[in-house]
Design an enzyme around this catalytic site. Structure first.
Site, PDB file in Angstrom:
ATOM      1  N   TYR A 115       0.853  -1.180   0.000  1.00  0.00           N
ATOM      2  CA  TYR A 115       0.000   0.000   0.000  1.00  0.00           C
ATOM      3  C   TYR A 115       0.899   1.245   0.000  1.00  0.00           C
ATOM      4  CZ  TYR A 115      -3.354   3.484   1.389  1.00  0.00           C
ATOM      5  OH  TYR A 115      -4.127   4.608   1.424  1.00  0.00           O
ATOM      6  N   ASP A 187      -1.113  -6.843   6.678  1.00  0.00           N
ATOM      7  CA  ASP A 187      -2.230  -5.960   6.334  1.00  0.00           C
ATOM      8  C   ASP A 187      -3.276  -6.829   5.628  1.00  0.00           C
ATOM      9  OD1 ASP A 187      -4.009  -4.192   5.090  1.00  0.00           O
ATOM     10  OD2 ASP A 187      -2.487  -2.641   4.825  1.00  0.00           O
ATOM     11  N   LYS A 212     -12.333   0.439   4.766  1.00  0.00           N
ATOM     12  CA  LYS A 212     -12.683  -0.332   3.576  1.00  0.00           C
ATOM     13  C   LYS A 212     -13.758  -1.366   3.932  1.00  0.00           C
ATOM     14  CE  LYS A 212      -9.284   2.154   1.982  1.00  0.00           C
ATOM     15  NZ  LYS A 212      -7.908   1.709   1.964  1.00  0.00           N
TER      16      LYS A 212
HETATM   17  C1  LIG Z   1      -6.658   2.163   2.361  1.00  0.00           C
HETATM   18  C2  LIG Z   1      -5.594   1.248   2.812  1.00  0.00           C
HETATM   19  C3  LIG Z   1      -4.738   1.587   3.879  1.00  0.00           C
HETATM   20  C4  LIG Z   1      -4.801   2.927   4.574  1.00  0.00           C
HETATM   21  O1  LIG Z   1      -5.987   3.076   5.281  1.00  0.00           O
HETATM   22  P1  LIG Z   1      -6.655   4.511   5.608  1.00  0.00           P
HETATM   23  O2  LIG Z   1      -7.854   4.115   6.387  1.00  0.00           O
HETATM   24  O3  LIG Z   1      -6.933   5.185   4.315  1.00  0.00           O
HETATM   25  O4  LIG Z   1      -5.653   5.262   6.420  1.00  0.00           O
HETATM   26  C5  LIG Z   1      -3.804   0.640   4.274  1.00  0.00           C
HETATM   27  N1  LIG Z   1      -3.684  -0.548   3.657  1.00  0.00           N
HETATM   28  C6  LIG Z   1      -4.476  -0.885   2.632  1.00  0.00           C
HETATM   29  C7  LIG Z   1      -4.280  -2.211   1.982  1.00  0.00           C
HETATM   30  C8  LIG Z   1      -5.448  -0.014   2.169  1.00  0.00           C
HETATM   31  O5  LIG Z   1      -6.225  -0.356   1.137  1.00  0.00           O
END
Ligand SMILES: *Cc1c(COP(=O)(O)O)cnc(C)c1O
Length: 402
Positions: A115, A187, A212
């Site tokens: 990311y 992640d 998300k």
């Molecule tokens: C969007 C995203 C992030 C960051 O998250 P935010 O809530 O925008 O700070 C981190 N890792 C992945 C895989 C993402 O899609």
């Protein structure tokens, strides 16, 4: 503290700031109550002093809040961890884990397709704090073994990479790090705990952008870190309190509300994504399609083991017409929205070469697995035929533009 008997003698100015506190006995609210308050009061100095040393007592919402705690416990249970920490955003969670575990002179092994925000923090740590980073493909345990050093403090992976949809072989990669006593953070944003629970494969920390899939309705930012053991949780919690990227209770409440339909959303999104991926693969304007459950995916065998319930809601595909076609396609969709995010109930599309990855030259784009005509689709919960009709008309427009 004041009780109801005290209020009779009070003046309106005082009553205005001391409304009755709701007290519920004999039943439980089915929805988690929203404790928006940032601070909590005590009956005595002793009770307050005790509270400071009693886990689970609430003093001040940066240190803990009942609604935020409910979210932390809910996600920790879903991921099979001992405890969770909630943050104001996914980046808040990533920052707390990286800065909580690393110090100058330390070394990290990280997957190269990361990311963008995570990559930026690691670059900053390298440049300004002397943390060294070795990037690996995330598909080869031997590559991780070669990258490990005595000063390695962390292996950092993503379950499903963006936008390549490559699936990291978590059990194999984590085992190599664990053998060397190095913790692994994963992640898990793209998979969600409904598709993959990295702690079962040996991960020490699981990270989410709760913005998300967990929240799922494009109305809140949030992040989570879930821990395999209490020692690591305690260490990161101390750092998180200093960092201050704590969750607003209303954001936690919205996330909890969204999470109740997580399994239904994920089930639909996985099924629709695979269906659309198959249709895209047969369309003449499309050169290549990537989805972990689509036959021919480079990590098909790993995906079958790690993601048996579905390959997730994100597809990426390459338009034969290249950059021009990509730009036209994302501008032509009507049901889908052109947007940076993913994991929403609405279908979102984006063209990385002209937006999120526009600073990369052709060679760097290629290394990141992104072509000039690559489009990412985060599939929502709309009817599959409405989505296909929309993608089809946009494909036709894109083919004419190229
Ligand atoms: C969007 C995203 C992030 C960051 O998250 P935010 O809530 O925008 O700070 C981190 N890792 C992945 C895989 C993402 O899609």
């Amino acid at each position: 503290m004041m009780d109801d008997n005290d209020t009779a003698a009070l003046r309106p100015e005082t009553l205005a700031v001391h409304p009755p506190q709701p007290r519920i006995s004999g039943s439980t609210p089915l929805g988690v109550p929203l404790h928006q308050g940032h601070v909590f009061a005590f009956d005595s100095a002793e009770a307050m002093a005790d509270a400071i040393h009693t886990p689970g007592t609430f003093l001040y919402s940066r240190l803990g809040n009942p609604t935020v705690r409910a979210l932390e416990e809910a996600v920790a249970r879903l991921e099979g961890g001992v405890a969770g920490l909630s943050f104001a955003s996914g980046m808040g969670a990533i920052n707390a884990v990286l800065l909580g575990l690393l110090s100058s002179g330390g070394h990290v092994v990280a997957q190269s397709c990361l990311y963008g925000g995570t990559y930026a923090v690691l670059s900053d740590l390298a440049e300004r704090w002397g943390v060294e980073v070795t990037y690996v493909s995330g598909t080869d345990p031997e590559e991780v073994r070669r990258a490990l050093r005595p000063e390695t403090r962390l292996l950092y992976l993503e379950t499903i990479a963006n936008p390549t949809t490559r699936v990291a072989d978590l059990p194999a990669l984590i085992a190599v790090a664990a053998e060397a006593g190095v913790p692994t953070a994963v992640d898990n944003t793209f998979a969600s705990p409904l598709l993959c629970r990295p702690i079962e494969f040996g991960a020490d920390v699981v990270i989410h952008s709760a913005t998300k899939y967990l929240a799922g309705h494009a109305d809140v930012l949030g992040g989570m870190a879930v821990f395999r053991d209490a020692e690591l949780y305690g260490r990161i919690r101390r750092y998180a309190i200093e960092q201050g990227a704590s969750t607003d209770p209303f954001a936690a409440w919205l996330t909890l509300r969204g999470m109740q339909t997580l399994s239904l959303r994920i089930e639909r999104q996985c099924a629709t994504a695979l269906d659309l991926a198959e249709r895209l693969a047969n369309h003449p304007a499309v050169a290549a399609v990537r989805h972990p459950a689509l036959p021919g995916h480079p990590d098909q065998a790993v995906a079958r083991r790690l993601l048996p319930n579905g390959g997730g809601g994100v597809i990426s595909f390459d338009l034969a017409g290249g950059r021009e076609a990509g730009g036209t396609f994302v501008g032509a969709v009507r049901v889908a929205s052109l947007s940076l995010s993913l994991g929403d109930v609405k279908t979102l599309v984006m063209h990385p070469a002209s937006t999120s990855h526009r600073q990369l030259d052709a060679a760097a784009l290629d290394t990141a697995g992104i072509g000039p005509g690559t489009v990412r689709v985060s599939v929502g919960i709309e009817h599959v035929e409405d989505l296909w009709a929309d993608l089809e008309q946009a494909l036709e427009r894109a083919a004419k533009a190229a």
